[in-house]
Design a protein around this motif. Structure first.
Motif, PDB file in Angstrom:
ATOM      1  N   SER A 177      -2.785  35.718  67.641  1.00 18.57           N
ATOM      2  CA  SER A 177      -1.446  36.080  67.981  1.00 18.57           C
ATOM      3  C   SER A 177      -1.625  37.280  68.953  1.00 18.57           C
ATOM      4  CB  SER A 177      -0.769  36.234  66.570  1.00 18.57           C
ATOM      5  OG  SER A 177      -0.873  35.117  65.924  1.00 18.57           O
ATOM      6  N   PHE A 178      -2.383  38.193  68.514  1.00 19.46           N
ATOM      7  CA  PHE A 178      -2.242  39.443  69.375  1.00 19.46           C
ATOM      8  C   PHE A 178      -2.812  38.800  71.126  1.00 19.46           C
ATOM      9  CE2 PHE A 178      -2.716  42.252  65.774  1.00 19.46           C
ATOM     10  CZ  PHE A 178      -1.433  42.967  66.244  1.00 19.46           C
ATOM     11  N   THR A 182      -0.773  39.233  74.263  1.00 18.52           N
ATOM     12  CA  THR A 182      -0.964  40.176  75.339  1.00 18.52           C
ATOM     13  C   THR A 182      -0.962  39.332  76.742  1.00 18.52           C
ATOM     14  OG1 THR A 182      -2.676  41.156  73.820  1.00 18.52           O
ATOM     15  CG2 THR A 182      -3.340  41.198  76.318  1.00 18.52           C
ATOM     16  N   LYS A 183      -1.373  38.171  76.554  1.00 16.86           N
ATOM     17  CA  LYS A 183      -1.124  37.153  77.789  1.00 16.86           C
ATOM     18  C   LYS A 183       0.389  37.209  78.203  1.00 16.86           C
ATOM     19  CE  LYS A 183      -5.057  34.283  77.223  1.00 16.86           C
ATOM     20  NZ  LYS A 183      -5.707  32.863  76.861  1.00 16.86           N
ATOM     21  N   LEU A 188       4.638  38.572  81.732  1.00 18.87           N
ATOM     22  CA  LEU A 188       6.362  39.296  81.725  1.00 18.87           C
ATOM     23  C   LEU A 188       6.202  40.485  82.645  1.00 18.87           C
ATOM     24  CD1 LEU A 188       7.462  38.866  78.011  1.00 18.87           C
ATOM     25  CD2 LEU A 188       8.647  37.678  80.167  1.00 18.87           C
ATOM     26  N   HIS A 189       5.218  41.149  82.617  1.00 20.65           N
ATOM     27  CA  HIS A 189       5.023  42.426  83.594  1.00 20.65           C
ATOM     28  C   HIS A 189       4.836  41.999  84.846  1.00 20.65           C
ATOM     29  CE1 HIS A 189       2.858  45.682  85.458  1.00 20.65           C
ATOM     30  NE2 HIS A 189       3.627  46.457  84.738  1.00 20.65           N
ATOM     31  N   ASP A 190       3.989  40.828  85.281  1.00 14.37           N
ATOM     32  CA  ASP A 190       3.908  40.232  86.658  1.00 14.37           C
ATOM     33  C   ASP A 190       5.261  39.853  87.152  1.00 14.37           C
ATOM     34  OD1 ASP A 190       1.233  40.997  86.370  1.00 14.37           O
ATOM     35  OD2 ASP A 190       0.487  38.840  85.977  1.00 14.37           O
ATOM     36  N   ILE A 191       5.943  39.153  86.349  1.00 16.61           N
ATOM     37  CA  ILE A 191       7.277  38.501  86.646  1.00 16.61           C
ATOM     38  C   ILE A 191       8.174  39.669  86.901  1.00 16.61           C
ATOM     39  CG2 ILE A 191       9.308  37.207  85.714  1.00 16.61           C
ATOM     40  CD1 ILE A 191       7.121  35.399  84.305  1.00 16.61           C
ATOM     41  N   VAL A 192       8.270  40.793  86.105  1.00 20.97           N
ATOM     42  CA  VAL A 192       8.982  42.006  86.395  1.00 20.97           C
ATOM     43  C   VAL A 192       8.875  42.506  87.633  1.00 20.97           C
ATOM     44  CG1 VAL A 192       9.810  44.135  85.682  1.00 20.97           C
ATOM     45  CG2 VAL A 192       9.823  42.230  83.917  1.00 20.97           C
ATOM     46  N   GLN A 193       7.400  42.685  87.922  1.00 25.73           N
ATOM     47  CA  GLN A 193       7.026  43.312  89.166  1.00 25.73           C
ATOM     48  C   GLN A 193       7.373  42.627  90.479  1.00 25.73           C
ATOM     49  OE1 GLN A 193       5.296  46.147  89.138  1.00 25.73           O
ATOM     50  NE2 GLN A 193       5.651  46.307  91.255  1.00 25.73           N
TER      51      GLN A 193
END
Length: 203
Positions: A177-178, A182-183, A188-193
């Motif tokens: 689950s972790f 994490t993935k 999400l971080h890449d999409i936001v960027q």
């Protein structure tokens, strides 16, 4: 009166034998004075009508003389009685030891031995105080460990709750689950960027 302090007798009786004898002496003196006044009054009442020449002043003088005579005789007898009582009934023989003093007789210490005992007691008191301080410190540490253990148990319960949720959702165990979280967070971080970069180019 005797000038011997008789401190050991005072320890036993709770009062000094001399004080006891002095009270007897004063009690007799007061009683004798009272009797003389009664006798004087009786004489005055009986002889006033029989012999008018006996005035109250003359009777008083005679009563005082008789009182002085009796007091002198009593003082002599009381001195003998005092010596006898103080040396026999009200005195403790030299070879007698009171119960509260028997320990001192059995355990007799020199001044040096007494000082050594005092030093040993002081040392033991210091050691006891140090042990009590150490015990207090250990008790405080134990309380802190109990608090930390409570927090750890809460965290473990939280992880168990997450693990149960993961199982219910079909994500497998907690590690998986972790890893999935994490993935997902990375994506999400890449999409936001990427969105932010596009927004910046459009401006």
């Amino acid at each position: 009166m005797s000038i011997n302090p008789m401190t050991y007798e005072a320890q036993f009786f709770g009062f000094t034998p001399q004080t006891f004898m002095l009270r007897i002496y004063f009690a007799f003196q007061d009683h004798l004075s009272h009797i003389m006044l009664v006798v004087e009054k009786v004489i005055l009442n009986k002889l006033q009508n029989i012999c008018p020449s006996l005035t109250p002043t003359l009777i008083r003088r005679s009563t005082e003389q008789f009182f002085a005579f009796m007091k002198e005789r009593f003082d002599n007898q009381f001195t003998k009685m005092e010596k006898s009582l103080l040396s026999t009934v009200l005195s403790i023989p030299k070879n007698i030891c009171l119960p509260e003093d028997k320990l001192q007789e059995e355990f007799c210490y020199t001044a040096k031995q007494f000082q050594e005992l005092e030093n040993e007691i002081s040392q033991l008191e210091r050691e006891l105080k140090a042990e009590m301080c150490a015990e207090q410190a250990l008790q405080t540490e134990l309380e802190e460990q109990k608090i930390v253990q409570g927090h750890l148990e809460g965290i473990l319960q939280w992880f168990d709750g997450l693990d149960n949720i993961g199982r219910n959702e079909g994500t497998g165990n907690l590690k998986e689950s972790f890893a999935a979280l994490t993935k997902t967070a990375t994506k999400l971080h890449d999409i936001v960027q990427e969105v932010e970069d596009k927004m910046n180019r459009l401006r």
